[in-house]
Motif scaffolding. Structure first.
Motif, PDB file in Angstrom:
ATOM      1  N   ARG A  23     -58.041  11.103 -10.763  1.00 26.81           N
ATOM      2  CA  ARG A  23     -59.103  11.985 -10.294  1.00 26.81           C
ATOM      3  C   ARG A  23     -59.971  11.221  -9.300  1.00 26.81           C
ATOM      4  N   HIS A  42     -60.259  16.027  -6.045  1.00 26.09           N
ATOM      5  CA  HIS A  42     -58.813  15.879  -6.200  1.00 26.09           C
ATOM      6  C   HIS A  42     -58.440  15.604  -7.650  1.00 26.09           C
ATOM      7  N   THR A  57     -48.108  17.086  -9.481  1.00 25.26           N
ATOM      8  CA  THR A  57     -48.859  18.098  -8.746  1.00 25.26           C
ATOM      9  C   THR A  57     -50.227  17.539  -8.360  1.00 25.26           C
ATOM     10  N   GLN A  58     -50.794  18.108  -7.321  1.00 21.10           N
ATOM     11  CA  GLN A  58     -52.131  17.716  -6.875  1.00 21.10           C
ATOM     12  C   GLN A  58     -52.896  18.965  -6.473  1.00 21.10           C
ATOM     13  N   THR A  59     -54.110  19.102  -6.984  1.00 18.83           N
ATOM     14  CA  THR A  59     -54.973  20.212  -6.585  1.00 18.83           C
ATOM     15  C   THR A  59     -56.210  19.638  -5.909  1.00 18.83           C
ATOM     16  N   SER A  61     -59.979  20.900  -4.349  1.00 19.34           N
ATOM     17  CA  SER A  61     -61.008  21.923  -4.184  1.00 19.34           C
ATOM     18  C   SER A  61     -62.014  21.429  -3.147  1.00 19.34           C
ATOM     19  N   GLU A  69     -67.139  26.607  -3.485  1.00 18.63           N
ATOM     20  CA  GLU A  69     -65.785  26.350  -2.984  1.00 18.63           C
ATOM     21  C   GLU A  69     -65.479  27.262  -1.798  1.00 18.63           C
ATOM     22  N   GLU A  72     -59.030  25.660  -0.679  1.00 14.49           N
ATOM     23  CA  GLU A  72     -58.290  25.043  -1.775  1.00 14.49           C
ATOM     24  C   GLU A  72     -56.879  24.687  -1.309  1.00 14.49           C
ATOM     25  N   LYS A  73     -56.321  23.688  -1.977  1.00  9.21           N
ATOM     26  CA  LYS A  73     -54.961  23.264  -1.652  1.00  9.21           C
ATOM     27  C   LYS A  73     -54.248  22.826  -2.920  1.00  9.21           C
ATOM     28  N   LYS A  74     -52.962  23.132  -2.995  1.00 10.16           N
ATOM     29  CA  LYS A  74     -52.123  22.664  -4.087  1.00 10.16           C
ATOM     30  C   LYS A  74     -50.867  22.038  -3.506  1.00 10.16           C
ATOM     31  N   THR A  76     -47.114  20.114  -4.572  1.00  7.63           N
ATOM     32  CA  THR A  76     -46.120  19.882  -5.609  1.00  7.63           C
ATOM     33  C   THR A  76     -45.108  18.872  -5.094  1.00  7.63           C
ATOM     34  N   GLU A  87     -49.594  24.514  -0.553  1.00  4.60           N
ATOM     35  CA  GLU A  87     -50.236  25.827  -0.427  1.00  4.60           C
ATOM     36  C   GLU A  87     -51.700  25.579  -0.086  1.00  4.60           C
TER      37      GLU A  87
END
Length: 244
Positions: A23, A42, A57-59, A61, A69, A72-74, A76, A87
């Motif tokens: 994180r 992250h 995976t990584q998200t 914000s 917010e 956003e991004k995700k 894989t 995405e």
């Protein structure tokens, strides 16, 4: 006796792979006046396997004005840590970018532009191809070379153009970055070097990103993106190595 040995061996294998996460938060400031533009939160979830962290995976914000917010991004990393499926959504500009890794043979790009159009591209995958946050993992994959001052060549995907261009990682020095290692990403071609400004990266001794200076994926307006200095602070690290 033989059955017991097999059970013990299987247990050791099972114990060698454990869930882990990283994180970290980034604060993006304007390069000219250090005004805070936005922040990134992250979360990278993955596993420690044989003592080395591998992301799953990584998200991300993107927030401003405290916790509002706005994007956003995700990501894989199932098929490749260098070429993740991505995405990305930036609703303020009605923009969406999808980069899909198809069995690590092709990247399919679907881009909903701020003007309302949709662009579609397909890019053939090569071993040298890097997409989106894959550059961060490229640095760690070549950690011995990068930290000893060697140059690393690669092809970086420009998703809004549907093609990749030649780039190079190389050691750099810059007073703005106070890190164990400072790295520059720049185009390897002469013509592109006149059109694209280099990106500066800072890393600590463990291989964690501390600084990013350059063009971001966050829009300032419909026609331009922010250029920023993003300073990262780490909150959680895995109980295994990031580099080897």
């Amino acid at each position: 006796m033989r059955r017991t040995a097999v059970v013990i061996a299987c247990s050791v294998v099972a114990l060698s792979t454990t869930a882990a996460e990283v994180r970290f938060t980034g604060e993006a400031t304007a390069p000219d006046d250090d005004r805070v533009i936005y922040a990134e939160h992250h979360l990278v979830e993955g596993e420690c396997a044989a003592g080395l962290f591998r992301p799953g995976t990584q998200t991300v914000s993107y927030v401003r004005n405290g916790n509002s917010e706005f994007a956003e991004k995700k990501l894989t990393y199932d098929d490749s840590v260098l070429r993740p499926t991505v995405e990305f959504r930036q609703p303020d500009f009605n923009e969406a970018m999808n980069i899909t890794n198809l069995d690590d043979s092709k990247l399919r790009i679907e881009w909903q532009t701020p003007s309302g159009d949709t662009e579609n591209y397909t890019v053939e995958v090569t071993e040298a191809l890097v997409a989106d946050a894959g550059f961060d993992h490229l640095v760690r994959e070549h950690w011995p070379a990068v930290t000893s001052g060697e140059r690393v060549k690669f092809d970086f995907l420009a998703p809004t153009r549907g093609k990749a261009y030649g780039f190079v990682l190389e050691p750099a020095q810059d007073d703005r970055i106070k890190a164990a290692y400072t790295i520059r990403i720049k185009p390897s071609g002469t013509i592109l070097s006149f059109l694209v400004d280099p990106i500066l990266l800072g890393y600590n001794e463990q291989g964690l990103l501390t600084d990013y200076v350059g063009l971001t994926n966050i829009r300032k307006d419909r026609d331009t993106n922010y250029t920023a200095h993003i300073r990262y602070s780490v909150e959680t690290v895995p109980d295994c190595e990031l580099t080897r």
